[in-house]
Design an enzyme around this catalytic site. Structure first.
Site, PDB file in Angstrom:
ATOM      1  N   ASP A 153       0.841  -1.205   0.003  1.00  0.00           N
ATOM      2  CA  ASP A 153       0.030   0.123  -0.103  1.00  0.00           C
ATOM      3  C   ASP A 153       1.053   1.178   0.075  1.00  0.00           C
ATOM      4  O   ASP A 153       1.522   1.414   0.871  1.00  0.00           O
ATOM      5  CB  ASP A 153      -0.760   0.071   1.001  1.00  0.00           C
ATOM      6  CG  ASP A 153      -1.552  -1.033   1.534  1.00  0.00           C
ATOM      7  OD1 ASP A 153      -1.341  -2.154   0.766  1.00  0.00           O
ATOM      8  OD2 ASP A 153      -2.234  -1.364   2.484  1.00  0.00           O
ATOM      9  N   GLU A 323     -10.345  -2.514   4.217  1.00  0.00           N
ATOM     10  CA  GLU A 323      -9.198  -1.894   4.561  1.00  0.00           C
ATOM     11  C   GLU A 323      -8.973  -0.612   3.655  1.00  0.00           C
ATOM     12  O   GLU A 323      -9.485  -0.200   3.008  1.00  0.00           O
ATOM     13  CB  GLU A 323      -8.114  -2.866   4.097  1.00  0.00           C
ATOM     14  CG  GLU A 323      -7.978  -4.073   4.195  1.00  0.00           C
ATOM     15  CD  GLU A 323      -6.894  -5.152   3.879  1.00  0.00           C
ATOM     16  OE1 GLU A 323      -6.179  -6.119   4.777  1.00  0.00           O
ATOM     17  OE2 GLU A 323      -6.436  -5.126   2.721  1.00  0.00           O
TER      18      GLU A 323
HETATM   19  C1  FRU Z   1      -3.813  -3.758   2.631  1.00  0.00           C
HETATM   20  C2  FRU Z   1      -3.144  -4.062   3.984  1.00  0.00           C
HETATM   21  C3  FRU Z   1      -3.634  -2.999   5.236  1.00  0.00           C
HETATM   22  C4  FRU Z   1      -2.417  -3.257   5.815  1.00  0.00           C
HETATM   23  C5  FRU Z   1      -1.217  -3.416   5.205  1.00  0.00           C
HETATM   24  C6  FRU Z   1      -0.300  -4.388   5.747  1.00  0.00           C
HETATM   25  O1  FRU Z   1      -3.132  -4.270   1.661  1.00  0.00           O
HETATM   26  O2  FRU Z   1      -3.667  -5.553   4.226  1.00  0.00           O
HETATM   27  O3  FRU Z   1      -4.713  -3.088   5.684  1.00  0.00           O
HETATM   28  O4  FRU Z   1      -2.425  -2.188   6.843  1.00  0.00           O
HETATM   29  O5  FRU Z   1      -1.705  -4.012   3.936  1.00  0.00           O
HETATM   30  O6  FRU Z   1       0.788  -4.488   5.062  1.00  0.00           O
END
Ligand code: FRU
Length: 614
Positions: A153, A323
């Site tokens: 992300d 998310e």
């Molecule tokens: C989304 C996610 C988020 C989390 C991050 C961990 O892709 O699962 O929810 O904060 O990646 O790397």
């Protein structure tokens, strides 16, 4: 490094007694204590300890001790049979300290072999340099990508003093997900990126998951005027929200001693906050991941947050986990109107399987979000991108000129860790400017165009075609060849009651196909024969976007990088982001009409220049 005289003598005695073995590279002493435990003493000098990685094995847990005290722990897939690549562990910050690594390799190994036989011990070494020059053929030429290691992300983006800051979920110790930190890149034009030192590292509360940052212009938090304040999820056994702040414009962060600032009994993550000009308070969104809702908080000072409401139960796509939320007001094109938009990434359960970004349009009063609901009471599920590879999309805070600029992670959790690259994994999408448009059905939809800065990449216009008819026999045109054929294709076709097929192909017979269908008003993208597809059963796919208009004419802007194709509707009605891995670059574009009757109104093809610092 201080020399470990006493320990070395002990090691020698143990070794000569047959209890353990020592095999050392210059300045490193490796001692094996049992089937799955090894100590590594750093006795020499060198900026980096180069750790040999084999992707196919389990992580080893590496506890790093400084002068005998625990400093941090990392997880690395230390090579067992063969070395796929090296990752650097930076020792420069530990100058003058005694460094000891306590390595525990996965238990499962003990049944077949002992850690001392592992390939990593033969090649682990110290070095003053780490070669980040990248020769991989699928490394993007104009998309933001880490120099090495794993990325997911985009996080904490903000714009200040002419600089676009981009943080991102990053594993510095391998090209698969692990050891989450906030890595950092900056840009003055959104296309050329500078890699900066890591911004936030894991601490005692856990690793550093996704979050956001803001500029505290009125010093509401008391750290100082214009302090950059970041909130992220500390992910240990549980998930809680932590604060970090930066007084040097986002280069280095101090972790707030009062962390965590938000705790809940259930899984909640990815805090995204913004200043609410109406209520003169901060708002924060938190993904209540397993409950499929977004929690909405408010705060006067970025530290004390009050839960105001929850949005989303039973609405939109409800599978998987929710998310990375984001929320902002957007103008409706061609009107003076504005509406609030709530972005909600979810995985799996996306429109074409796996990860995707849905959104809701409505109103927000600083406390709760009310989604627009049509007369039939059914809130439609809306998707931000109609490709397979667009996730975790969030926006920059404080972008200039009231722009809302977003960036997505250009992959899909279904296969992100398997894509055919090694030294790095994953890139981000092109930056995009968004607004809203009103569809024929009266609904508001997100309009997406490539950020205007993307035009900076344009090289020569290599093709300019005006008015040609398209028959069943394809109209074929060569694509540029420089820099592995990276290019931008702008075309307008008019179809007559039957689909028009636009194909990018190479000499190996591999092809990616886009089909504009004026009958059902869709554009599809087919990558089933696009090149390498067999690394995951979920990769080979055909995806489809509604054009949101009834028209026989369709204009597309197509961006072809070494391993991705982004297709934008020229007016912003839809976008499709897909990875492709042709074994040699696509060299031809061909257009054919299913009923032999269509026309190419125009086609301009530009070769693109690789972005800097990629
Ligand atoms: C989304 C996610 C988020 C989390 C991050 C961990 O892709 O699962 O929810 O904060 O990646 O790397």
């Amino acid at each position: 490094m201080k020399y470990f005289q006493k320990i070395s003598v002990t090691l020698l005695i143990l070794a000569s007694s047959g209890l353990m073995s020592i095999n050392a590279a210059d300045g490193i002493e490796v001692s094996h204590l049992g089937v799955n435990n090894t100590l590594v003493h750093i006795t020499g000098d060198g900026r980096y300890l180069l750790l040999p990685v084999e992707e196919g094995v389990e992580d080893a847990k590496v506890d790093i001790l400084l002068d005998g005290k625990p400093e941090t722990s990392i997880y690395v897939r230390l090579a067992r049979n063969k070395v796929d690549y090296f990752v650097p562990f930076d020792l420069s910050r530990y100058k003058d300290a005694e460094v000891l690594l306590n390595v525990v390799t996965a238990q499962g190994r003990s049944s077949v072999r002992e850690a001392k036989d592992d390939a990593c011990w033969k090649t682990i070494c110290l070095s003053d340099t780490f070669d980040t020059s990248n020769t991989e053929k699928y490394r993007p030429a104009f998309h933001h990508t880490p120099l090495y290691g794993w990325m997911n992300d985009p996080n904490g983006m903000f714009y200040k003093d002419g600089v676009w800051h981009l943080y991102y979920q990053y594993n510095p110790y391998g090209s698969k997900w692990q050891n989450m930190t906030w890595a950092h890149s900056t840009s003055t034009d959104l296309v050329n990126w500078q890699h900066q030192p890591i911004a936030i590292e894991p601490n005692g509360l856990g690793s550093v998951f996704s979050g956001s940052s803001v500029i505290d212009k009125n010093n509401t938090a008391g750290f100082g005027k214009d302090e950059i304040v970041a909130l992220y999820t500390s992910a240990g056994i549980n998930q809680m929200q932590s604060l970090a702040h930066s007084s040097d414009g986002g280069m280095t962060f101090e972790i707030y001693p009062g962390n965590p600032i938000i705790t809940l009994e259930s899984e909640a993550r990815d805090p995204n906050m913004f200043w609410n000009e109406e209520t003169k308070e901060w708002n924060l969104l938190l993904a209540h991941a397993l409950d499929h809702e977004i929690l909405i908080f408010s705060s006067p000072d970025l530290k004390n947050w009050t839960l105001q409401s929850a949005f989303g139960k039973g609405l939109g796509a409800q599978e998987g986990v929710w998310e990375c939320p984001d929320m902002f007001e957007l103008p409706v094109n061609g009107t003076g109107e504005k509406k609030w938009v709530l972005l909600c990434n979810l995985n799996p359960g996306g429109i074409f399987g796996g990860s995707a970004t849905q959104y809701f349009v409505g109103d927000f009063d600083g406390k709760s979000f009310k989604v627009d609901t049509p007369a039939d009471g059914v809130v439609p599920t809306k998707w931000m991108d109609f490709g397979k590879d667009h996730y975790a999309t969030v926006s920059w805070s404080d972008a200039p000129d009231d722009r809302r600029v977003v960036l997505g992670w250009m992959s899909n959790w279904q296969y992100a860790a398997e894509i055919p690259t090694k030294q790095f994994r994953s890139a981000n999408t092109l930056p995009r400017d968004i607004s809203l448009f009103r569809g024929d059905d009266g609904e508001y939809y997100i309009s997406t165009i490539p950020s205007p800065e993307v035009e900076l990449l344009r090289g020569k216009k290599v093709t300019a075609i005006k008015s040609k008819s398209i028959g069943t026999k394809p109209l074929v045109q060569a694509l540029p060849t420089a820099n592995d054929g990276i290019c931008e294709i702008n075309l307008t076709v008019t179809a007559r009651n039957a689909p028009v097929r636009i194909t990018l192909s190479n000499a190996k017979g591999e092809h990616s196909d886009m089909v504009f269908n004026p009958v059902d008003n869709t554009v599809t993208f087919d990558r089933t024969a696009s090149g390498i597809t067999d690394f995951s059963q979920d990769f080979s796919s055909v995806v489809s976007a509604p054009t949101f208009r009834k028209s026989a004419t369709q204009s597309l802007r197509i961006f072809v990088d070494r391993s991705s194709i982004e297709i934008f509707d020229d007016e912003g009605n839809f976008v499709m982001t897909n990875l492709v891995f042709p074994t040699v670059p696509y060299s031809l574009i061909s257009l054919a009409a299913e009923n032999g009757k269509a026309s190419l109104k125009s086609m301009d093809i530009y070769s693109l220049n690789p972005a800097q610092n990629n």
